[in-house]
Design a protein around this motif. Structure first.
Motif, PDB file in Angstrom:
ATOM      1  N   VAL A 164      93.596  29.400 -17.363  1.00 56.75           N
ATOM      2  CA  VAL A 164      93.560  27.931 -17.379  1.00 56.75           C
ATOM      3  C   VAL A 164      94.891  27.331 -17.857  1.00 56.75           C
ATOM      4  CG1 VAL A 164      92.441  25.884 -18.346  1.00 56.75           C
ATOM      5  CG2 VAL A 164      91.067  27.845 -17.643  1.00 56.75           C
ATOM      6  N   ASP A 198      83.969  27.986 -23.508  1.00 55.90           N
ATOM      7  CA  ASP A 198      82.528  27.806 -23.356  1.00 55.90           C
ATOM      8  C   ASP A 198      81.984  28.714 -22.253  1.00 55.90           C
ATOM      9  OD1 ASP A 198      80.221  26.144 -24.200  1.00 55.90           O
ATOM     10  OD2 ASP A 198      80.201  25.573 -22.093  1.00 55.90           O
ATOM     11  N   LEU A 199      82.823  28.964 -21.231  1.00 53.47           N
ATOM     12  CA  LEU A 199      82.411  29.799 -20.098  1.00 53.47           C
ATOM     13  C   LEU A 199      82.871  31.251 -20.301  1.00 53.47           C
ATOM     14  CD1 LEU A 199      83.179  27.137 -17.391  1.00 53.47           C
ATOM     15  CD2 LEU A 199      80.923  28.070 -17.883  1.00 53.47           C
ATOM     16  N   TYR A 200      82.827  31.703 -21.539  1.00 49.07           N
ATOM     17  CA  TYR A 200      82.988  33.119 -21.887  1.00 49.07           C
ATOM     18  C   TYR A 200      84.401  33.665 -21.774  1.00 49.07           C
ATOM     19  CZ  TYR A 200      78.105  32.262 -21.212  1.00 49.07           C
ATOM     20  OH  TYR A 200      76.870  31.688 -21.289  1.00 49.07           O
ATOM     21  N   ALA A 201      85.415  32.796 -21.614  1.00 53.38           N
ATOM     22  CA  ALA A 201      86.789  33.284 -21.596  1.00 53.38           C
ATOM     23  C   ALA A 201      87.225  33.575 -23.040  1.00 53.38           C
ATOM     24  CB  ALA A 201      87.709  32.252 -20.964  1.00 53.38           C
ATOM     25  N   PHE A 253      83.629  30.518 -12.402  1.00 47.33           N
ATOM     26  CA  PHE A 253      84.544  30.849 -13.513  1.00 47.33           C
ATOM     27  C   PHE A 253      83.862  31.654 -14.621  1.00 47.33           C
ATOM     28  CE2 PHE A 253      86.991  30.146 -17.357  1.00 47.33           C
ATOM     29  CZ  PHE A 253      88.291  30.276 -16.921  1.00 47.33           C
ATOM     30  N   GLY A 254      82.712  31.177 -15.065  1.00 49.32           N
ATOM     31  CA  GLY A 254      82.005  31.856 -16.159  1.00 49.32           C
ATOM     32  C   GLY A 254      81.620  33.279 -15.782  1.00 49.32           C
ATOM     33  N   ALA A 303      86.428  24.186 -22.354  1.00 44.74           N
ATOM     34  CA  ALA A 303      85.500  24.534 -21.274  1.00 44.74           C
ATOM     35  C   ALA A 303      85.638  26.011 -20.907  1.00 44.74           C
ATOM     36  CB  ALA A 303      85.751  23.654 -20.050  1.00 44.74           C
ATOM     37  N   ARG A 332      78.422  24.745 -12.624  1.00 47.36           N
ATOM     38  CA  ARG A 332      79.316  25.653 -13.337  1.00 47.36           C
ATOM     39  C   ARG A 332      78.679  26.111 -14.650  1.00 47.36           C
ATOM     40  NH1 ARG A 332      85.091  23.669 -15.628  1.00 47.36           N
ATOM     41  NH2 ARG A 332      83.708  22.590 -17.070  1.00 47.36           N
ATOM     42  N   ALA A 333      78.027  25.172 -15.345  1.00 44.36           N
ATOM     43  CA  ALA A 333      77.430  25.505 -16.634  1.00 44.36           C
ATOM     44  C   ALA A 333      76.149  26.321 -16.468  1.00 44.36           C
ATOM     45  CB  ALA A 333      77.146  24.237 -17.419  1.00 44.36           C
ATOM     46  N   THR A 345      90.231  19.642 -23.551  1.00 44.89           N
ATOM     47  CA  THR A 345      88.838  19.960 -23.209  1.00 44.89           C
ATOM     48  C   THR A 345      88.758  21.089 -22.186  1.00 44.89           C
ATOM     49  OG1 THR A 345      88.566  17.575 -23.343  1.00 44.89           O
ATOM     50  CG2 THR A 345      86.639  18.837 -22.740  1.00 44.89           C
ATOM     51  N   LEU A 346      89.813  21.197 -21.335  1.00 43.38           N
ATOM     52  CA  LEU A 346      89.790  22.246 -20.320  1.00 43.38           C
ATOM     53  C   LEU A 346      89.783  23.625 -20.968  1.00 43.38           C
ATOM     54  CD1 LEU A 346      92.292  20.767 -17.727  1.00 43.38           C
ATOM     55  CD2 LEU A 346      89.800  20.866 -17.583  1.00 43.38           C
ATOM     56  N   ASN A 380      75.973  27.036 -22.749  1.00 45.70           N
ATOM     57  CA  ASN A 380      77.015  26.374 -21.965  1.00 45.70           C
ATOM     58  C   ASN A 380      76.918  24.867 -22.081  1.00 45.70           C
ATOM     59  OD1 ASN A 380      77.919  28.858 -21.193  1.00 45.70           O
ATOM     60  ND2 ASN A 380      77.162  28.731 -19.101  1.00 45.70           N
ATOM     61  N   THR A 381      78.057  24.209 -21.790  1.00 44.12           N
ATOM     62  CA  THR A 381      78.157  22.768 -22.010  1.00 44.12           C
ATOM     63  C   THR A 381      78.517  22.036 -20.722  1.00 44.12           C
ATOM     64  OG1 THR A 381      78.988  23.270 -24.219  1.00 44.12           O
ATOM     65  CG2 THR A 381      79.307  21.028 -23.439  1.00 44.12           C
ATOM     66  N   ALA A 410      85.400  17.993 -17.377  1.00 48.53           N
ATOM     67  CA  ALA A 410      86.359  19.061 -17.673  1.00 48.53           C
ATOM     68  C   ALA A 410      86.378  20.143 -16.594  1.00 48.53           C
ATOM     69  CB  ALA A 410      86.077  19.679 -19.055  1.00 48.53           C
ATOM     70  N   LEU A 411      86.363  19.720 -15.316  1.00 46.09           N
ATOM     71  CA  LEU A 411      86.507  20.703 -14.233  1.00 46.09           C
ATOM     72  C   LEU A 411      87.961  21.173 -14.194  1.00 46.09           C
ATOM     73  CD1 LEU A 411      84.392  18.965 -11.450  1.00 46.09           C
ATOM     74  CD2 LEU A 411      83.696  20.796 -13.000  1.00 46.09           C
ATOM     75  N   PHE A 412      88.169  22.442 -13.795  1.00 48.33           N
ATOM     76  CA  PHE A 412      89.534  22.974 -13.741  1.00 48.33           C
ATOM     77  C   PHE A 412      90.240  22.440 -12.497  1.00 48.33           C
ATOM     78  CE2 PHE A 412      87.041  26.478 -15.852  1.00 48.33           C
ATOM     79  CZ  PHE A 412      87.431  26.113 -17.128  1.00 48.33           C
ATOM     80  N   LEU A 450      98.078  25.738 -15.282  1.00 43.14           N
ATOM     81  CA  LEU A 450      98.294  24.295 -15.361  1.00 43.14           C
ATOM     82  C   LEU A 450      99.670  23.975 -15.933  1.00 43.14           C
ATOM     83  CD1 LEU A 450      94.757  23.178 -16.528  1.00 43.14           C
ATOM     84  CD2 LEU A 450      95.816  22.817 -14.305  1.00 43.14           C
ATOM     85  N   PRO A 494      76.157  30.992 -15.187  1.00 41.32           N
ATOM     86  CA  PRO A 494      76.018  32.228 -15.975  1.00 41.32           C
ATOM     87  C   PRO A 494      74.634  32.379 -16.623  1.00 41.32           C
ATOM     88  CG  PRO A 494      77.932  30.919 -16.668  1.00 41.32           C
ATOM     89  CD  PRO A 494      77.058  30.043 -15.866  1.00 41.32           C
ATOM     90  N   ASP A 518      94.654  18.076 -20.819  1.00 41.33           N
ATOM     91  CA  ASP A 518      93.405  17.819 -21.522  1.00 41.33           C
ATOM     92  C   ASP A 518      92.933  19.090 -22.245  1.00 41.33           C
ATOM     93  OD1 ASP A 518      90.958  17.040 -22.361  1.00 41.33           O
ATOM     94  OD2 ASP A 518      90.110  16.722 -20.362  1.00 41.33           O
TER      95      ASP A 518
END
Ligand SMILES: Nc1ncnc2c1ncn2[C@@H]1O[C@H](COP(=O)(O)OP(=O)(O)O)[C@@H](O)[C@H]1O
Ligand SMILES: [Mg+2]
Lengths: 349, 271
Positions: free
Chosen positions: B187, B175-178, A105-106, B172, A153-154, B168-169, A85-86, A92-94, B191, A157, B166
């Motif tokens: 996402v 990155d979080l397994y979506a 989220f993850g 992200a 968040r990162a 990057t969203l 994770n990054t 880059a928060l939603f 938006l 998971p 953005d």
């Protein structure tokens, strides 16, 4: 160290564009990141740190080479299939989700049941001390708070590796110092491998277990902060980490010659022209020493003084002394000793 | 002295021209609205205030059927156009290096570039052969035609919103397994929603007042409100048409006001 969370990067290269406009962002990068360690990629802007991180996360595929996580080749896996994770530089928060929804989220994407997810979110918010903000929209948070949420968040998971791209560069100095300590604590408590990107050498030295110093898409040196500071592998590293003097010398019979002054060397070096590197704070003042220099300037630094001087062959040299000494005047001659253990012989220019 | 930029409001006669333009634009509409409340049965002689024509229009079964048809077509066509525009926008905006971007752009904006009358004739001929081939007689032809010319209007606010988002969203989320599908669903789509709503409303309004293409494509008994009014006008102008126009105007004004409010809030949210 944990075998499954070790990261191997083998001969990874990345080119952008083609023809006349091709950019070699990374060239044959090989490195090992031990599981459970705090590893830092350090280098000036544009040296390829973000590109390497994006290869690890899976946002880019390398033009050549491989990336392994444990013994699994992840080179071709998309980001959502990598247990990595990054923490993004911009967080880059939603924006359409609350703090708790961001952190969860993850877990939600992984299909983890609601009750278990909520418990984990609470635990993560407690870890970054943001329990009281769970239901807030993220737009209402300060920069430091957003940073903590991005971390939670990162981490939620339980990735095997956490990537952090200059996470502290947007914060003011005081907050940055706090977050440095906070990040070290989180890394220790979670035992997750952290790959941390920075261009700030002081930050890298204070936080890392190991550092890879990068320049122009290549790894220049990998080692502990102490190794890198005390024994820089080349002129770039010596100049980028802390300050160094670089003196042209000739090596012969286990000694380096500056003009007709000889400095015997602790480690063997190839004969011929070379560069001698020494830190300003390692040079000693010694009245009547064989190596002498003429003071050109002195600068008061509070806890120290920096003396600028010129050797007989005209080379400029800087030395740092405690602020308690009697300051030499400009034009005065001083004797210098270069302690053998502080001297580093590098290739000639 | 500070240098001043060219300011057209300082030109001599600016105020006069401005007033003239406003009068030309709005006086006819104001007259139309006023005479919809006329008690007499002329559109030129004032016979006192009354809601008589609204009552008559309301009681007229043909008007009601045409109005319903207009709304059904506008609703279906704008839903279809908005879906297409959303997919097109995501495809084009998120693939900067996509081959043939220019071609897609032209295809989307075709209805703005080709004269409407040409499209109308082309559709008439094309649908005639489809009709012959399939035997289908329903509203589908009108819905398809309206959807086609509504796409560029729906596309505009959606792609603008996506450009401002953005990227990057989405990274992200991945990155979080979506999965790509989940990232879109959880996402990108939420938006994008204000842009999609704005696009749908714009498409709805555009469909609602179309005359040319509808006139060519419709079969007998498929009058929409605008084509019904056109037919009425051929027989002579009655204040009933004024009443219907005024109601149409109200619907449009309400929708467009909502569109601007949504757009404004969206833009504020971006800062
Ligand atoms: N998507 C891209 N397209 C073209 N060039 C890129 C791209 N990403 C990075 N680069 C180039 O690669 C080099 C390394 O960039 P980057 O990894 O962002 O450096 P750093 O993070 O160390 O500042 C730079 O010269 C940059 O301009
Ligand atoms: Mg970077």
């Amino acid at each position: 160290m944990d075998e499954a969370t070790r990261v191997y990067v083998k001969d990874a290269s990345k080119r952008f564009g083609h023809g006349a406009t091709v950019v070699h962002a990374l060239a044959d990068v090989t490195l090992t990141i031990e599981g459970g360690s705090f590893f830092t990629l350090l280098g000036p802007s544009g040296c390829g740190k973000t590109t390497l991180l994006r290869l690890l996360a899976g946002f880019e595929t390398p033009t050549g080479g491989r990336i392994l996580l444990g013994d699994q080749d992840v080179t071709a896996l998309p980001p959502n299939r990598r247990p990595i994770n990054t923490v993004f530089q911009s967080y880059a928060l939603f924006p359409h989700l609350s703090v708790a929804q961001n952190v969860g989220f993850g877990l939600k994407m992984q299909g983890i049941a609601r009750a278990k997810r909520d418990a984990r979110v609470d635990q993560m918010l407690a870890l970054v001390r943001m329990q009281d903000f769970a239901e807030r929209p993220v737009a209402q948070l300060s920069g430091g708070q957003q940073q903590r949420v991005a971390l939670a968040r990162a981490l939620a998971p339980e990735p095997r590796v956490l990537l952090l791209d200059e996470p502290l560069s947007a914060l003011d100095l005081k907050l940055r110092k706090e977050m440095q300590i906070e990040l070290k604590r989180l890394q220790r408590e979670t035992g997750i491998t952290f790959v941390f990107v920075t261009h700030d050498q002081e930050e890298a030295l204070t936080m890392s277990d190991r550092i890879a110093v990068m320049s122009a898409g290549r790894v220049q040196q990998i080692g502990t902060p102490r190794e890198i500071y005390a024994h820089p592998a080349n002129r770039f590293v010596a100049g980028f980490i802390g300050e160094s003097n670089f003196l042209p010398v000739t090596v012969a019979d286990g000694a380096a010659r500056i003009g007709d002054h000889r400095i015997s060397l602790a480690a063997p070096a190839d004969p011929g022209p070379a560069t001698l590197a020494i830190r300003p704070e390692d040079i000693m003042l010694e009245p009547g020493a064989a190596l002498s220099a003429e003071v050109t300037d002195t600068v008061y630094l509070g806890n120290a003084v920096q003396i600028m001087a010129r050797l007989e062959d005209g080379t400029q040299i800087a030395l740092r002394q405690p602020a308690t000494i009697d300051l030499p005047e400009s034009g005065q001659r001083i004797g210098l000793r270069l302690p053998v253990e502080a001297v580093q012989i590098l290739e000639a220019e | 002295m500070a240098e001043r930029r060219f300011d057209p409001t300082r030109l001599p006669g600016f105020a006069t021209v401005a007033v003239a333009v406003f009068v030309l634009l709005y006086l006819p509409i104001a007259t139309l609205v006023a005479y919809s409340f006329n008690g007499g049965d002329s559109v030129a002689v004032w016979g006192g205030f009354s809601l008589d024509w609204y009552g008559r229009a309301w009681a007229n079964e043909t008007v009601k059927a045409a109005a319903l048809r207009s709304v059904v077509i506008a609703a279906c066509a704008s839903a279809l156009a908005t879906t297409l525009a959303t997919l097109a926008a995501v495809g084009v905006v998120r693939n900067r290096r996509m081959k043939g971007r220019a071609v897609v752009y032209m295809a989307i904006n075709q209805p703005l570039m080709v004269p409407e009358i040409v499209t109308a004739v082309a559709l008439l001929i094309f649908f005639a052969s489809v009709r012959q081939f399939t035997g289908y007689q329903g509203l589908g032809y009108l819905i398809a035609a309206h959807a086609a010319f509504c796409v560029p209007f729906a596309y505009l606010p959606i792609s603008a919103r996506l450009e401002g988002m953005d990227a990057t969203l989405e990274a992200a989320a991945a990155d979080l397994y979506a999965t790509p599908r989940q990232a879109f669903r959880h996402v990108t789509l939420p938006l994008l929603t204000p842009g999609i709503i704005a696009g749908a409303m714009l498409a709805f309004v555009i469909s609602l007042d179309d005359v040319v293409i509808t006139e060519f494509v419709k079969s007998a008994g498929q009058d929409t409100l605008p084509t019904y009014m056109l037919a009425q006008m051929r027989r002579g102008v009655s204040p009933e048409v004024n009443a219907i126009s005024t109601m149409l105007l109200m619907v449009t004004v309400v929708l467009l006001t909502a569109f601007f409010i949504i757009n404004k809030q969206t833009n504020r949210g971006k800062q």
